[in-house]
Design a protein around this motif. Structure first.
Motif, PDB file in Angstrom:
ATOM      1  N   HIS A 128       1.351   4.576   5.727  1.00 54.01           N
ATOM      2  CA  HIS A 128       1.724   5.658   6.641  1.00 54.01           C
ATOM      3  C   HIS A 128       3.120   6.038   6.194  1.00 54.01           C
ATOM      4  CE1 HIS A 128      -1.763   4.994   9.196  1.00 54.01           C
ATOM      5  NE2 HIS A 128      -1.536   3.704   9.000  1.00 54.01           N
ATOM      6  N   ALA A 129       3.309   7.264   5.823  1.00 57.57           N
ATOM      7  CA  ALA A 129       4.546   7.715   5.180  1.00 57.57           C
ATOM      8  C   ALA A 129       5.781   7.610   6.063  1.00 57.57           C
ATOM      9  CB  ALA A 129       4.380   9.153   4.685  1.00 57.57           C
ATOM     10  N   ARG A 173       0.876  -1.169   0.000  1.00 60.23           N
ATOM     11  CA  ARG A 173       0.000   0.000   0.000  1.00 60.23           C
ATOM     12  C   ARG A 173       0.916   1.222   0.000  1.00 60.23           C
ATOM     13  NH1 ARG A 173      -3.565   2.539   4.764  1.00 60.23           N
ATOM     14  NH2 ARG A 173      -4.462   4.228   3.529  1.00 60.23           N
ATOM     15  N   ARG A 193       5.507  14.218   2.709  1.00 64.28           N
ATOM     16  CA  ARG A 193       5.467  13.260   1.607  1.00 64.28           C
ATOM     17  C   ARG A 193       4.102  13.269   0.923  1.00 64.28           C
ATOM     18  NH1 ARG A 193       8.768   8.344   4.564  1.00 64.28           N
ATOM     19  NH2 ARG A 193      10.798   9.374   4.465  1.00 64.28           N
ATOM     20  N   ASP A 194       4.141  13.025  -0.384  1.00 63.69           N
ATOM     21  CA  ASP A 194       2.931  13.000  -1.202  1.00 63.69           C
ATOM     22  C   ASP A 194       3.130  11.934  -2.275  1.00 63.69           C
ATOM     23  OD1 ASP A 194       1.018  13.427  -3.224  1.00 63.69           O
ATOM     24  OD2 ASP A 194       0.987  15.586  -2.893  1.00 63.69           O
ATOM     25  N   ALA A 195       2.317  10.894  -2.251  1.00 62.75           N
ATOM     26  CA  ALA A 195       2.480   9.773  -3.184  1.00 62.75           C
ATOM     27  C   ALA A 195       2.444  10.219  -4.638  1.00 62.75           C
ATOM     28  CB  ALA A 195       1.405   8.718  -2.939  1.00 62.75           C
ATOM     29  N   MET A 196       1.599  11.183  -4.959  1.00 58.92           N
ATOM     30  CA  MET A 196       1.468  11.631  -6.352  1.00 58.92           C
ATOM     31  C   MET A 196       2.706  12.390  -6.824  1.00 58.92           C
ATOM     32  SD  MET A 196      -1.379  10.322  -7.319  1.00 58.92           S
ATOM     33  CE  MET A 196      -1.963  11.155  -8.763  1.00 58.92           C
ATOM     34  N   TYR A 213       2.439   4.447   0.708  1.00 57.58           N
ATOM     35  CA  TYR A 213       2.282   5.371   1.836  1.00 57.58           C
ATOM     36  C   TYR A 213       1.095   5.007   2.733  1.00 57.58           C
ATOM     37  CZ  TYR A 213       5.853   8.687   0.252  1.00 57.58           C
ATOM     38  OH  TYR A 213       7.026   9.285  -0.108  1.00 57.58           O
ATOM     39  N   GLY A 225      -5.489   3.350  -4.822  1.00 54.63           N
ATOM     40  CA  GLY A 225      -4.579   3.757  -3.756  1.00 54.63           C
ATOM     41  C   GLY A 225      -4.245   5.233  -3.827  1.00 54.63           C
ATOM     42  N   LYS A 226      -3.336   5.651  -2.981  1.00 51.80           N
ATOM     43  CA  LYS A 226      -2.954   7.053  -2.914  1.00 51.80           C
ATOM     44  C   LYS A 226      -2.223   7.533  -4.157  1.00 51.80           C
ATOM     45  CE  LYS A 226      -2.690   7.171   2.093  1.00 51.80           C
ATOM     46  NZ  LYS A 226      -1.850   7.383   3.252  1.00 51.80           N
ATOM     47  N   SER A 227      -1.766   6.596  -4.983  1.00 50.54           N
ATOM     48  CA  SER A 227      -1.046   6.972  -6.199  1.00 50.54           C
ATOM     49  C   SER A 227      -1.931   6.878  -7.446  1.00 50.54           C
ATOM     50  CB  SER A 227       0.180   6.075  -6.373  1.00 50.54           C
ATOM     51  OG  SER A 227      -0.223   4.720  -6.472  1.00 50.54           O
ATOM     52  N   GLY A 242      -3.604  -0.213  -2.136  1.00 51.75           N
ATOM     53  CA  GLY A 242      -4.630   0.535  -1.431  1.00 51.75           C
ATOM     54  C   GLY A 242      -5.254  -0.313  -0.343  1.00 51.75           C
TER      55      GLY A 242
END
Length: 157
Positions: free
Chosen positions: A59-60, A55, A104-107, A57, A138-140, A118
């Motif tokens: 938790h980053a 998954r 941090r930002d997955a995108m 991030y 997921g976050k991406s 996810g």
């Protein structure tokens, strides 16, 4: 280990008195942040396999947070008594992710197309060709992995 490295299974056994015990065994310890798995017959042999992966991030700040995103299918080989891994997707790590996890930002940190599992992988025959495909949100982003087990008929002009 949703917040660390490792995918494991528990084998149940009973002793002579009938007391049950559980033994933890590794399936794969090469990736972290496993949050979901989905059972399905991906190869059409009548046996269930499962799809899971990292998954992105979860938790980053956790171990392996910036490691490569991945998605795998695992099948248990009963004769060899071991798990076999099929790669569906392996991306690239995020080596330039900010050191501070809160930034941090997955995108931004991962390359476009970096799929993860996810919280809810879906398995459906999306293209209605007779095999099961994988949808991984997921976050991406949201990703569709087409199962190419069954070849589609071609049309000629």
């Amino acid at each position: 280990m949703g917040h660390d490295f490792g995918l494991h299974w528990l084998q149940q056994s009973t002793d002579a008195t009938g007391k049950r015990s559980w033994t933890k065994a590794d399936i794969d310890t090469s990736f972290s942040q496993v949050h979901h798995l989905q059972l399905a017959d991906f190869d059409g042999d009548g046996e269930l396999e499962f799809v899971t992966g990292k998954r992105v991030y979860a938790h980053a700040s956790e171990p392996g947070a910036t490691d490569k995103p991945c998605l795998y299918i695992f099948k248990f080989d009963r004769q060899a008594a071991k798990w076999l891994k099929q790669v569906v997707f392996e991306g690239e790590p995020a080596p330039y992710a900010p050191l501070n996890p809160e930034e941090r930002d997955a995108m931004k940190d991962f390359r476009p197309g970096s799929a993860g599992t996810g919280l809810l992988v879906a398995v459906r025959d999306l293209d209605q060709d007779g095999d099961l495909d994988i949808v991984a949100p997921g976050k991406s982003g949201l990703y569709w992995f087409e199962n190419l087990r069954i070849s589609k008929p071609t049309t000629s002009d």
